[in-house]
Design a protein around this motif. Sequence first.
Motif, PDB file in Angstrom:
ATOM      1  N   LEU A  39       0.747  -1.208   0.203  1.00  0.00           N
ATOM      2  CA  LEU A  39       0.026   0.184  -0.004  1.00  0.00           C
ATOM      3  C   LEU A  39       0.949   1.359   0.197  1.00  0.00           C
ATOM      4  CD1 LEU A  39      -2.712  -0.963   2.758  1.00  0.00           C
ATOM      5  CD2 LEU A  39      -2.936  -1.249   0.211  1.00  0.00           C
ATOM      6  N   HIS A  40       0.812   1.866  -1.135  1.00  0.00           N
ATOM      7  CA  HIS A  40       1.863   3.062  -1.223  1.00  0.00           C
ATOM      8  C   HIS A  40       0.847   4.282  -0.583  1.00  0.00           C
ATOM      9  CE1 HIS A  40       4.494   5.714  -3.754  1.00  0.00           C
ATOM     10  NE2 HIS A  40       4.853   5.617  -2.467  1.00  0.00           N
ATOM     11  N   ALA A  41       1.412   4.813   0.223  1.00  0.00           N
ATOM     12  CA  ALA A  41       0.463   6.104   0.762  1.00  0.00           C
ATOM     13  C   ALA A  41       1.427   7.352   1.221  1.00  0.00           C
ATOM     14  CB  ALA A  41      -0.022   5.687   2.093  1.00  0.00           C
ATOM     15  N   GLY A  42       1.057   8.406   1.183  1.00  0.00           N
ATOM     16  CA  GLY A  42       1.533   9.423   1.654  1.00  0.00           C
ATOM     17  C   GLY A  42       2.559  10.220   0.609  1.00  0.00           C
ATOM     18  N   SER A  43       2.492   9.918  -0.798  1.00  0.00           N
ATOM     19  CA  SER A  43       3.266  10.670  -1.621  1.00  0.00           C
ATOM     20  C   SER A  43       2.908  12.061  -1.593  1.00  0.00           C
ATOM     21  CB  SER A  43       2.877   9.912  -3.178  1.00  0.00           C
ATOM     22  OG  SER A  43       1.641  10.082  -3.271  1.00  0.00           O
ATOM     23  N   ARG A  44       1.923  12.490  -1.345  1.00  0.00           N
ATOM     24  CA  ARG A  44       1.794  14.015  -1.120  1.00  0.00           C
ATOM     25  C   ARG A  44       0.867  14.219   0.118  1.00  0.00           C
ATOM     26  NH1 ARG A  44      -2.177  13.069  -6.037  1.00  0.00           N
ATOM     27  NH2 ARG A  44      -4.069  13.271  -5.010  1.00  0.00           N
ATOM     28  N   LYS A  45       1.019  15.544   0.470  1.00  0.00           N
ATOM     29  CA  LYS A  45       0.334  16.049   1.837  1.00  0.00           C
ATOM     30  C   LYS A  45      -1.134  16.356   1.394  1.00  0.00           C
ATOM     31  CE  LYS A  45       3.876  17.785   4.536  1.00  0.00           C
ATOM     32  NZ  LYS A  45       4.003  17.199   5.550  1.00  0.00           N
ATOM     33  N   ALA A  46      -2.194  16.021   2.314  1.00  0.00           N
ATOM     34  CA  ALA A  46      -3.508  16.052   2.367  1.00  0.00           C
ATOM     35  C   ALA A  46      -3.749  17.628   2.053  1.00  0.00           C
ATOM     36  CB  ALA A  46      -4.137  15.519   3.330  1.00  0.00           C
ATOM     37  N   SER A  47      -4.766  17.753   1.332  1.00  0.00           N
ATOM     38  CA  SER A  47      -5.153  19.197   0.894  1.00  0.00           C
ATOM     39  C   SER A  47      -5.794  19.585   2.141  1.00  0.00           C
ATOM     40  CB  SER A  47      -5.856  19.266  -0.411  1.00  0.00           C
ATOM     41  OG  SER A  47      -6.878  18.805  -0.327  1.00  0.00           O
ATOM     42  N   PRO A  48      -5.964  21.012   2.266  1.00  0.00           N
ATOM     43  CA  PRO A  48      -6.994  21.442   3.354  1.00  0.00           C
ATOM     44  C   PRO A  48      -8.500  21.401   3.025  1.00  0.00           C
ATOM     45  CG  PRO A  48      -5.394  23.086   2.827  1.00  0.00           C
ATOM     46  CD  PRO A  48      -5.119  22.056   1.777  1.00  0.00           C
ATOM     47  N   ALA A  49      -8.665  21.052   1.693  1.00  0.00           N
ATOM     48  CA  ALA A  49      -9.969  20.783   1.261  1.00  0.00           C
ATOM     49  C   ALA A  49     -10.531  19.164   1.666  1.00  0.00           C
ATOM     50  CB  ALA A  49     -10.037  20.773  -0.247  1.00  0.00           C
ATOM     51  N   SER A  50      -9.493  18.343   1.557  1.00  0.00           N
ATOM     52  CA  SER A  50     -10.059  17.075   2.013  1.00  0.00           C
ATOM     53  C   SER A  50      -9.955  17.171   3.654  1.00  0.00           C
ATOM     54  CB  SER A  50      -8.826  16.149   1.685  1.00  0.00           C
ATOM     55  OG  SER A  50      -7.492  16.351   2.400  1.00  0.00           O
ATOM     56  N   VAL A  51      -9.157  17.808   4.274  1.00  0.00           N
ATOM     57  CA  VAL A  51      -9.647  17.883   5.604  1.00  0.00           C
ATOM     58  C   VAL A  51     -11.019  18.491   6.073  1.00  0.00           C
ATOM     59  CG1 VAL A  51      -8.796  18.903   7.802  1.00  0.00           C
ATOM     60  CG2 VAL A  51      -7.080  18.061   6.194  1.00  0.00           C
ATOM     61  N   ARG A  52     -11.405  19.747   5.356  1.00  0.00           N
ATOM     62  CA  ARG A  52     -12.591  20.348   5.633  1.00  0.00           C
ATOM     63  C   ARG A  52     -13.680  19.529   5.099  1.00  0.00           C
ATOM     64  NH1 ARG A  52      -9.984  24.796   3.577  1.00  0.00           N
ATOM     65  NH2 ARG A  52     -10.493  24.413   1.343  1.00  0.00           N
ATOM     66  N   GLY A  53     -13.448  18.515   4.223  1.00  0.00           N
ATOM     67  CA  GLY A  53     -14.618  17.567   3.733  1.00  0.00           C
ATOM     68  C   GLY A  53     -14.683  16.338   4.911  1.00  0.00           C
ATOM     69  N   VAL A  54     -14.012  16.199   5.594  1.00  0.00           N
ATOM     70  CA  VAL A  54     -14.244  15.125   6.777  1.00  0.00           C
ATOM     71  C   VAL A  54     -14.780  15.698   7.971  1.00  0.00           C
ATOM     72  CG1 VAL A  54     -13.024  13.875   8.684  1.00  0.00           C
ATOM     73  CG2 VAL A  54     -12.010  13.709   6.396  1.00  0.00           C
ATOM     74  N   ILE A  55     -14.485  17.216   8.067  1.00  0.00           N
ATOM     75  CA  ILE A  55     -15.018  17.612   9.321  1.00  0.00           C
ATOM     76  C   ILE A  55     -16.424  18.030   9.005  1.00  0.00           C
ATOM     77  CG2 ILE A  55     -15.123  20.049  10.561  1.00  0.00           C
ATOM     78  CD1 ILE A  55     -12.058  19.934  10.150  1.00  0.00           C
ATOM     79  N   GLY A  56     -16.795  18.251   7.607  1.00  0.00           N
ATOM     80  CA  GLY A  56     -18.279  18.959   7.182  1.00  0.00           C
ATOM     81  C   GLY A  56     -19.250  17.728   6.956  1.00  0.00           C
ATOM     82  N   VAL A  57     -18.813  16.520   7.221  1.00  0.00           N
ATOM     83  CA  VAL A  57     -19.796  15.473   7.339  1.00  0.00           C
ATOM     84  C   VAL A  57     -20.683  15.210   8.392  1.00  0.00           C
ATOM     85  CG1 VAL A  57     -18.575  14.274   5.366  1.00  0.00           C
ATOM     86  CG2 VAL A  57     -18.483  13.747   7.790  1.00  0.00           C
ATOM     87  N   SER A  58     -21.762  14.933   8.335  1.00  0.00           N
ATOM     88  CA  SER A  58     -22.698  14.365   9.424  1.00  0.00           C
ATOM     89  C   SER A  58     -22.143  13.162  10.341  1.00  0.00           C
ATOM     90  CB  SER A  58     -24.030  13.604   8.696  1.00  0.00           C
ATOM     91  OG  SER A  58     -23.905  12.402   8.313  1.00  0.00           O
ATOM     92  N   ALA A  59     -22.277  13.078  11.433  1.00  0.00           N
ATOM     93  CA  ALA A  59     -22.065  12.198  12.624  1.00  0.00           C
ATOM     94  C   ALA A  59     -22.294  10.755  11.953  1.00  0.00           C
ATOM     95  CB  ALA A  59     -22.773  12.314  14.081  1.00  0.00           C
ATOM     96  N   ALA A  60     -23.540  10.489  11.323  1.00  0.00           N
ATOM     97  CA  ALA A  60     -23.753   9.256  10.721  1.00  0.00           C
ATOM     98  C   ALA A  60     -23.051   8.906   9.770  1.00  0.00           C
ATOM     99  CB  ALA A  60     -25.278   9.202  10.393  1.00  0.00           C
ATOM    100  N   ALA A  61     -22.511   9.696   8.802  1.00  0.00           N
ATOM    101  CA  ALA A  61     -21.367   9.531   7.724  1.00  0.00           C
ATOM    102  C   ALA A  61     -20.202   9.164   8.226  1.00  0.00           C
ATOM    103  CB  ALA A  61     -21.556  10.709   6.768  1.00  0.00           C
ATOM    104  N   ARG A  62     -19.716  10.100   9.498  1.00  0.00           N
ATOM    105  CA  ARG A  62     -18.517   9.725  10.005  1.00  0.00           C
ATOM    106  C   ARG A  62     -18.416   8.465  10.673  1.00  0.00           C
ATOM    107  NH1 ARG A  62     -18.857  15.036  11.849  1.00  0.00           N
ATOM    108  NH2 ARG A  62     -19.546  14.462  13.779  1.00  0.00           N
ATOM    109  N   ARG A  63     -19.560   8.035  11.356  1.00  0.00           N
ATOM    110  CA  ARG A  63     -19.718   6.402  12.053  1.00  0.00           C
ATOM    111  C   ARG A  63     -19.494   5.359  10.870  1.00  0.00           C
ATOM    112  NH1 ARG A  63     -23.231   8.964  15.407  1.00  0.00           N
ATOM    113  NH2 ARG A  63     -25.192   8.254  13.909  1.00  0.00           N
TER     114      ARG A  63
END
Length: 173
Positions: A39-63
């Motif tokens: 599994l090749h991971a971390g070839s580039r840093k996460a973008s701020p948009a991807s972090v906001r996408g995680v924060i902006g989801v519902s509690a049910a979607a996070r679960r």
Amino acid sequence: MPATVELADGVAVVRLDQDPPARLRALLPTLTGVRGLVLHAGSRKASPASVRGVIGVSAAARREHVRELRALRTALAELPVPVVAAIGRSVSGDLAALADACDRRVLADDGDLVRVTGTGVVVARRVDAAEALRTGLVDRVVAPGHVLSAAVELAKQCKSTQDSRKSCRIVAP
């Protein structure tokens, strides 16, 4: 962008690009006849948009996301071949959780990972490559341009056994 799969000397290399865990888990059964998985991971840093996408989801979607991530970690543990994480840069979150689920880990010497501990109170701390190697979080630290090749080589050197719990030991050539 979906994960891509390549074959390198009988080892499947899956390049992770922020794919949902369910899609990655569905990909695993298609990897037949391989002697290892990287599994090749971390070839580039996460973008701020991807972090906001995680924060902006519902509690049910996070679960649901956490449930799918756990199912993917279980599927990786149940694979009958060695699974090696190739960590080219800094990883945290899902990618760090997936790296932790692998049998072996290779990290770039300029990379780091976030170590999460605790149950009631969760504590996250960034661990550099030297400390990750010293504490056993990773098995090898290499120059950034050699992470993928070192992970493929490690996967080829591993012998995997499926007993009550999968183990991956290095076998002398």
